[in-house]
Design an enzyme around this catalytic site. Structure first.
Site, PDB file in Angstrom:
ATOM      1  N   ASP A 166       3.058   6.119  -4.147  1.00  0.00           N
ATOM      2  CA  ASP A 166       2.749   5.602  -5.482  1.00  0.00           C
ATOM      3  C   ASP A 166       2.628   4.088  -5.408  1.00  0.00           C
ATOM      4  O   ASP A 166       3.631   3.371  -5.389  1.00  0.00           O
ATOM      5  CB  ASP A 166       3.850   6.001  -6.469  1.00  0.00           C
ATOM      6  CG  ASP A 166       3.543   5.562  -7.903  1.00  0.00           C
ATOM      7  OD1 ASP A 166       2.535   4.849  -8.107  1.00  0.00           O
ATOM      8  OD2 ASP A 166       4.305   5.924  -8.814  1.00  0.00           O
ATOM      9  N   HIS A 206       2.120   2.674 -10.110  1.00  0.00           N
ATOM     10  CA  HIS A 206       3.182   2.335 -11.063  1.00  0.00           C
ATOM     11  C   HIS A 206       4.072   1.248 -10.465  1.00  0.00           C
ATOM     12  O   HIS A 206       3.938   0.871  -9.310  1.00  0.00           O
ATOM     13  CB  HIS A 206       4.002   3.581 -11.388  1.00  0.00           C
ATOM     14  CG  HIS A 206       3.196   4.675 -12.022  1.00  0.00           C
ATOM     15  ND1 HIS A 206       2.623   5.699 -11.297  1.00  0.00           N
ATOM     16  CD2 HIS A 206       2.843   4.878 -13.308  1.00  0.00           C
ATOM     17  CE1 HIS A 206       1.953   6.495 -12.112  1.00  0.00           C
ATOM     18  NE2 HIS A 206       2.067   6.019 -13.341  1.00  0.00           N
ATOM     19  N   SER A 232       0.258   6.219 -18.238  1.00  0.00           N
ATOM     20  CA  SER A 232       1.648   6.127 -17.784  1.00  0.00           C
ATOM     21  C   SER A 232       2.078   4.695 -17.498  1.00  0.00           C
ATOM     22  O   SER A 232       3.285   4.394 -17.476  1.00  0.00           O
ATOM     23  CB  SER A 232       1.854   6.990 -16.529  1.00  0.00           C
ATOM     24  OG  SER A 232       0.903   6.665 -15.528  1.00  0.00           O
TER      25      SER A 232
END
Length: 439
Positions: free
Chosen positions: A402, A405, A158
């Site tokens: 998170d 990312h 990702s």
């Protein structure tokens, strides 16, 4: 009974004691230097080892030169090419960002930090400044001209998709693409810029090699098979149809798996299987990149192909691991003297670089170009650039932060500034056979 003068230390004693420990320290440091593997001591000579678990980041120009891919004939390389764009600092950029979350581009909701109410915006107002030169601002039209008639693919997890989405947003100021994806699976996207006959693609392949669920009940992370010497067909079948590849991988290698080579079990990572040797994360990582790189070397027709290695992207969990309350609350970049780089990041970074160096030598002999997109050193300084808890609506009440990312817009846009700079230096070599799109 001894006199007062006899009881006092002599000048020789004082001199000996004052020099003993500095000399002993110097001897120990010298011994440690020669004990370290040559590649680590030469490439990372200014990494100050602070503990067994972390190191302080201070990479010098020796490291920069060693990692910067350049021509063997220095007389034919311009000063712009010689400059190491990966060695530098983050400086304020009040004019930023390049785009906003209202721009007509695709931002995965999990990275759209402003949409979900992040209160600060300074993380969008920094840009990377190389130590000895300038990194030009991203020029969307220039990028599209350089890749006219070509296909560029991001291969990985990702975070590879994170970079692809950043690029789509950066290019939105010059052109909007048409979605020509052949599947509804958003992990595999293809965008066509019709005016430039340029295709941008993302291929989901978090391990780069072939994987298979170990059990009959479907995916089971603790029983995942990794065929470490077989490239994942999700991207390997596309090698003839893509001109420029960007290869990356990271967090998925921390999960349990059983490794196979030549069809036989060679070990496992974080598994409870008996009579199977347990190998480190770096072993699976090394073999995956070795297999990916050698997949390109095995091609019969290189077709003027260009392959980038995008180096490890670090996470920034503090006050706990990702599943134990860790978060990334900082709102400014680290200063170099503040940053402690986790040892596992250094290990994986060095694993990538060593495999890259080996394959680059072979590639040069065959006319296949491998280039380094060294994002690690810039990104370890950006704990402020992650979504943290701003990758979802507050009412969703998700507890995990998170810190892997990167927000869009944000520091990940710098990866594509690096990419554009290298493509610019490669411009004389970019001309070649134009591939038919969407094959």
């Amino acid at each position: 009974m001894k006199s007062k003068e006899e009881l006092l230390p002599s000048g020789k004693d004082i001199l000996f004691k004052s020099l003993f420990f500095p000399i002993l320290g110097l001897v120990l440091i010298t011994a440690l230097y020669f004990y370290l593997p040559h590649n680590l001591s030469s490439l990372m000579s200014d990494l100050d080892m602070r503990s067994n678990d972390s190191v302080s980041l201070n990479m010098n120009s020796t490291t920069a030169t060693a990692l910067h891919p350049s021509s063997n004939d220095s007389s034919s390389v311009t000063s712009e090419q010689k400059c190491n764009i990966f060695q530098g600092d983050w400086i304020p950029f009040p004019e930023g960002p390049y785009y906003t979350n209202e721009t007509k581009c695709v931002i995965d909701d999990r990275q759209n930090c402003m949409k979900f109410g992040r209160p600060d915006s300074d993380f969008m107002k920094w840009r990377w400044k190389p130590s000895e030169c300038e990194l030009p601002l991203f020029d969307a039209k220039r990028f599209l001209e350089l890749v006219r008639g070509k296909t560029l693919a991001f291969v990985g997890d990702s975070l590879a998709r994170n970079q692809m989405q950043s690029l789509v947003c950066l290019l939105a100021s010059a052109a909007n693409p048409v979605d020509v994806s052949t599947t509804t699976d958003t992990r595999f996207r293809r965008w066509l810029y019709t005016e430039y006959n340029f295709t941008l693609a993302a291929f989901w392949s978090p391990h780069l090699v072939r994987t298979q669920d170990y059990g009959p009940e479907g995916y089971n992370a603790s029983h995942l098979k990794l065929y470490l010497d077989e490239a994942d067909e999700a991207w390997a079948k596309q090698t003839e149809n893509v001109d420029i590849f960007t290869i990356s991988a990271s967090q998925w290698f921390f999960r349990p798996f059983i490794g196979y080579e030549k069809g036989q079990i060679v070990g496992c990572h974080m598994c409870s299987e008996r009579n199977i040797r347990n190998f480190s994360t770096s072993y699976g990582y090394k073999m995956a990149f070795r297999t990916a790189f050698r997949t390109f070397l095995s091609l019969e027709n290189y077709n003027n192909k260009l392959v980038f290695l995008r180096t490890f992207s670090p996470a920034h969990f503090e006050n706990g691991d990702w599943d134990k309350g860790g978060s990334c609350e900082r709102t400014k970049p680290f200063k170099k003297q503040e940053m402690k780089l986790e040892k596992y990041v250094l290990d994986l970074y060095m694993t990538q670089v060593e495999e890259f160096k080996e394959v680059q030598k072979e590639g040069e002999k065959k006319g296949l170009r491998f280039r380094l997109l060294d994002t690690t050193r810039a990104m370890v300084l950006r704990p402020d650039g992650h979504p943290n808890h701003y990758g979802h609506w507050p009412q969703e009440n998700k507890t995990l932060a998170d810190c892997v990312h990167w927000c869009l817009p944000g520091p990940v846009d710098t990866w594509n500034e690096f990419l554009l700079h290298i493509l610019h230096t490669e411009e004389p070599n970019l001309a070649g056979k134009k591939l038919k799109k969407n094959e």
